[in-house]
Enzyme design. Structure first.
Site, PDB file in Angstrom:
ATOM      1  N   SER A  78      31.828  42.309  -3.798  1.00 30.70           N
ATOM      2  CA  SER A  78      31.098  42.869  -4.986  1.00 30.70           C
ATOM      3  C   SER A  78      29.753  41.532  -5.146  1.00 30.70           C
ATOM      4  O   SER A  78      28.914  41.973  -4.947  1.00 30.70           O
ATOM      5  CB  SER A  78      31.721  43.001  -6.451  1.00 30.70           C
ATOM      6  N   HIS A 122      41.702  29.806 -11.542  1.00 31.28           N
ATOM      7  CA  HIS A 122      41.684  29.816 -12.949  1.00 31.28           C
ATOM      8  C   HIS A 122      41.054  28.822 -13.753  1.00 31.28           C
ATOM      9  O   HIS A 122      41.742  28.318 -15.031  1.00 31.28           O
ATOM     10  CB  HIS A 122      43.212  30.109 -13.422  1.00 31.28           C
ATOM     11  N   THR A 123      40.518  27.679 -13.008  1.00 33.95           N
ATOM     12  CA  THR A 123      39.605  26.839 -13.634  1.00 33.95           C
ATOM     13  C   THR A 123      38.292  27.183 -14.041  1.00 33.95           C
ATOM     14  O   THR A 123      37.782  26.666 -14.975  1.00 33.95           O
ATOM     15  CB  THR A 123      39.657  25.686 -12.714  1.00 33.95           C
ATOM     16  N   ASP A 124      37.943  28.180 -13.426  1.00 38.96           N
ATOM     17  CA  ASP A 124      36.547  28.681 -13.688  1.00 38.96           C
ATOM     18  C   ASP A 124      35.932  28.660 -15.273  1.00 38.96           C
ATOM     19  O   ASP A 124      35.147  28.232 -15.767  1.00 38.96           O
ATOM     20  CB  ASP A 124      35.854  29.735 -12.897  1.00 38.96           C
ATOM     21  N   ASP A 152      31.797  33.228  -7.387  1.00 34.78           N
ATOM     22  CA  ASP A 152      31.610  34.029  -6.276  1.00 34.78           C
ATOM     23  C   ASP A 152      30.185  34.274  -6.139  1.00 34.78           C
ATOM     24  O   ASP A 152      29.926  34.164  -4.717  1.00 34.78           O
ATOM     25  CB  ASP A 152      32.205  35.628  -6.492  1.00 34.78           C
ATOM     26  N   LEU A 188      38.139  38.991  -1.710  1.00 39.00           N
ATOM     27  CA  LEU A 188      37.215  38.445  -0.753  1.00 39.00           C
ATOM     28  C   LEU A 188      35.882  38.261  -1.330  1.00 39.00           C
ATOM     29  O   LEU A 188      35.018  37.945  -0.954  1.00 39.00           O
ATOM     30  CB  LEU A 188      37.374  38.477   0.850  1.00 39.00           C
ATOM     31  N   SER A 189      35.905  39.158  -2.430  1.00 37.68           N
ATOM     32  CA  SER A 189      34.367  39.050  -3.030  1.00 37.68           C
ATOM     33  C   SER A 189      33.619  40.047  -2.563  1.00 37.68           C
ATOM     34  O   SER A 189      32.202  39.304  -2.374  1.00 37.68           O
ATOM     35  CB  SER A 189      34.002  37.819  -3.703  1.00 37.68           C
ATOM     36  N   TYR A 211      45.075  38.767 -17.341  1.00 38.66           N
ATOM     37  CA  TYR A 211      44.151  37.823 -17.353  1.00 38.66           C
ATOM     38  C   TYR A 211      43.620  37.531 -18.641  1.00 38.66           C
ATOM     39  O   TYR A 211      43.190  36.236 -18.890  1.00 38.66           O
ATOM     40  CB  TYR A 211      42.694  38.609 -16.390  1.00 38.66           C
TER      41      TYR A 211
HETATM   42  P1  ADP Z   1      36.151  42.506  -4.471  1.00 35.93           P
HETATM   43  O1  ADP Z   1      37.479  41.809  -4.612  1.00 35.93           O
HETATM   44  O2  ADP Z   1      35.964  43.044  -2.855  1.00 35.93           O
HETATM   45  O3  ADP Z   1      34.770  42.004  -4.968  1.00 35.93           O
HETATM   46  P2  ADP Z   1      35.499  44.336  -6.475  1.00 35.93           P
HETATM   47  O4  ADP Z   1      36.238  45.279  -6.947  1.00 35.93           O
HETATM   48  O5  ADP Z   1      35.217  43.374  -7.364  1.00 35.93           O
HETATM   49  O6  ADP Z   1      36.471  43.951  -5.308  1.00 35.93           O
HETATM   50  O7  ADP Z   1      34.214  45.162  -5.781  1.00 35.93           O
HETATM   51  C1  ADP Z   1      34.320  46.137  -4.754  1.00 35.93           C
HETATM   52  C2  ADP Z   1      33.011  47.158  -5.098  1.00 35.93           C
HETATM   53  O8  ADP Z   1      31.730  46.491  -4.537  1.00 35.93           O
HETATM   54  C3  ADP Z   1      33.259  48.472  -4.344  1.00 35.93           C
HETATM   55  O9  ADP Z   1      34.258  49.244  -5.212  1.00 35.93           O
HETATM   56  C4  ADP Z   1      31.938  48.933  -4.347  1.00 35.93           C
HETATM   57  O10 ADP Z   1      31.360  49.474  -5.632  1.00 35.93           O
HETATM   58  C5  ADP Z   1      31.129  47.553  -3.968  1.00 35.93           C
HETATM   59  N1  ADP Z   1      31.098  47.352  -2.490  1.00 35.93           N
HETATM   60  C6  ADP Z   1      31.484  46.407  -1.786  1.00 35.93           C
HETATM   61  N2  ADP Z   1      31.425  46.539  -0.530  1.00 35.93           N
HETATM   62  C7  ADP Z   1      30.502  47.568  -0.366  1.00 35.93           C
HETATM   63  C8  ADP Z   1      29.778  48.321   0.844  1.00 35.93           C
HETATM   64  N3  ADP Z   1      30.106  47.765   2.252  1.00 35.93           N
HETATM   65  N4  ADP Z   1      29.101  49.179   0.441  1.00 35.93           N
HETATM   66  C9  ADP Z   1      28.798  49.728  -0.779  1.00 35.93           C
HETATM   67  N5  ADP Z   1      29.541  49.190  -1.813  1.00 35.93           N
HETATM   68  C10 ADP Z   1      30.261  48.388  -1.726  1.00 35.93           C
HETATM   69 MG    MG Z   2      34.600  41.367  -7.022  1.00 38.46          MG
END
Ligand code: ADP
Ligand code: MG
Length: 384
Positions: A125, A33-35, A169, A122-123, A218
């Protein structure tokens, strides 16, 4: 994952891919929560990654198949439209943001496979965005400027996908360094690699609980931080030292005071943690990580019963007295994962003891994995 992506590529296209790219997920050692307060964070890229095997196409289209979703997404680079189609929007968003930034892109087709757990904090996305950006850069012959690509990934997630997130991230997934964490100044985006103390490793401890009501909490925390910055007359809490805070804090409303105290002390802890790492001081690093947890729990109020119990288990676990330096909840809060800094030798006993303790105290299963610090996004193979 690497072979899953290339083997499926060869099966479908009857040839080796032109490029194999990867981009990692991440943990954040300290700096929570520093970003969005323009402060410091200390994340580490981990050996859980999104892999894409790709070859260029000459018709200006992109077609990606995710082996994790058993689904193919395709779109023309000349006319990208938002169809709210789930994971494909992350790839489209990256293509859109790259083109907005003036890059001229070549189309490609590819197979994607990942072992970054989805939605666990663990990001996955950011790993997906940076793998897509790396794929576009490879087929289009673009230079890889990690900071610029991180900004593009963040813009894709903020403006195309519509998820508000900071830059940490994408930055760590783009710019990670093997064996190191990265001290990131979220105001200037300057980065400095700092090595993990010798003989230590980072363990991810998943509580098997997922965040609920996160958005409103948040936004409320952000507003409280902004209110505190206004009180101190600075652009962001990053500009308030612990001394300044203590001199004036009693004039602040109690809740805002506690929120601000977390951010001000967490920033200081993050800088101290980087210093401790440079001095190979695992004990001090662990102490700072554990103080971060107490501050997130008591002052910022974003922990949960499960996260607290997991952290307590790390210090209760029999092997932990010998092998665990410190632990804390990680991420925005209200569920997800904790992390622990441990002595490499005690990894197996530590995982066993913490899992047993967590099961006893919550009735839930913990998912525990040991992480190595890896490089950021890279081209692993360029097949001739
Ligand atoms: P996180 O904390 O894992 O970043 P998010 O909700 O921000 O969670 O992001 C997850 C989203 O990223 C999934 O719902 C999907 O849309 C996409 N994603 C992650 N991994 C994959 C993958 N292996 N194939 C396709 N989409 C993925
Ligand atoms: Mg994410």
């Amino acid at each position: 994952m690497r072979t899953r992506a290339t083997a499926e590529f060869e099966r479908r296209f009857g040839a080796a891919p032109a490029f194999l790219v990867r981009a990692p997920g991440r943990v954040n050692l300290i700096g929570e929560h520093t970003d969005y307060n323009d402060g410091f964070v200390l994340p580490m890229a981990i050996d859980r990654d999104v892999w894409i095997a790709v070859q260029p196409r000459d018709d200006g289209r992109v077609a990606v198949h995710s082996l994790d979703y058993h689904e193919t997404v395709g779109f023309p680079l000349g006319n990208i439209s938002d169809e709210h189609s789930g994971w494909g929007e992350y790839i489209k968003g990256v293509a859109w943001a790259l083109q907005e930034a003036g890059y001229s892109l070549t189309g490609w087709e590819g197979i994607l496979a990942s072992d970054v757990p989805i939605g666990a904090g663990l990001s996955s996305s950011a790993a997906l965005e940076m793998a897509a950006a790396r794929a576009f850069a490879a087929v289009s012959g673009l230079p890889w400027d990690a900071t610029q690509m991180a900004r593009i990934g963040q813009r894709a997630e903020n403006e195309w996908v519509g998820m508000s997130c900071g830059i940490m991230d994408q930055m760590i997934s783009a710019a990670g360094v093997e064996g190191h964490a990265l001290l990131i100044d979220c105001r200037s985006l300057e980065t400095r690699p700092v090595p993990l103390p010798p003989g230590t490793a980072v363990v991810v401890l998943d509580t098997s609980t997922r965040r609920a009501l996160l958005d409103s909490a948040y936004n409320e925390r952000r507003a409280q931080c902004e209110a505190a910055a206004r009180f101190f007359g600075v652009p962001a809490l990053r500009d308030v030292s612990i001394e300044q805070f203590e001199a004036q804090a009693d004039r602040l409303d109690g809740v805002v005071r506690r929120r601000a105290r977390h951010v001000v002390t967490e920033n200081a802890r993050t800088l101290q943690a980087a210093q401790a790492m440079l001095q190979e001081d695992a004990v001090e690093l662990g102490r700072l990580i554990s103080s971060s947890h107490a501050s997130l729990r008591d002052d910022f109020a974003v922990s949960t019963d499960e996260l607290d119990k997991m952290v307590t288990c790390t210090s209760n676990a029999r092997s932990a007295s010998a092998g665990c330096y410190g632990a804390r909840m990680m991420g925005a809060g209200f569920g997800g994962c904790a992390i622990a800094l441990i002595h490499t030798n005690s990894a197996r006993a530590f995982a066993r003891d913490v899992a047993t303790c967590y099961r006893r105290s919550t009735g839930r299963e913990a998912h525990i994995c040991l992480c190595a610090a890896t490089n950021g996004a890279e081209v692993m193979h360029h097949f001739p």
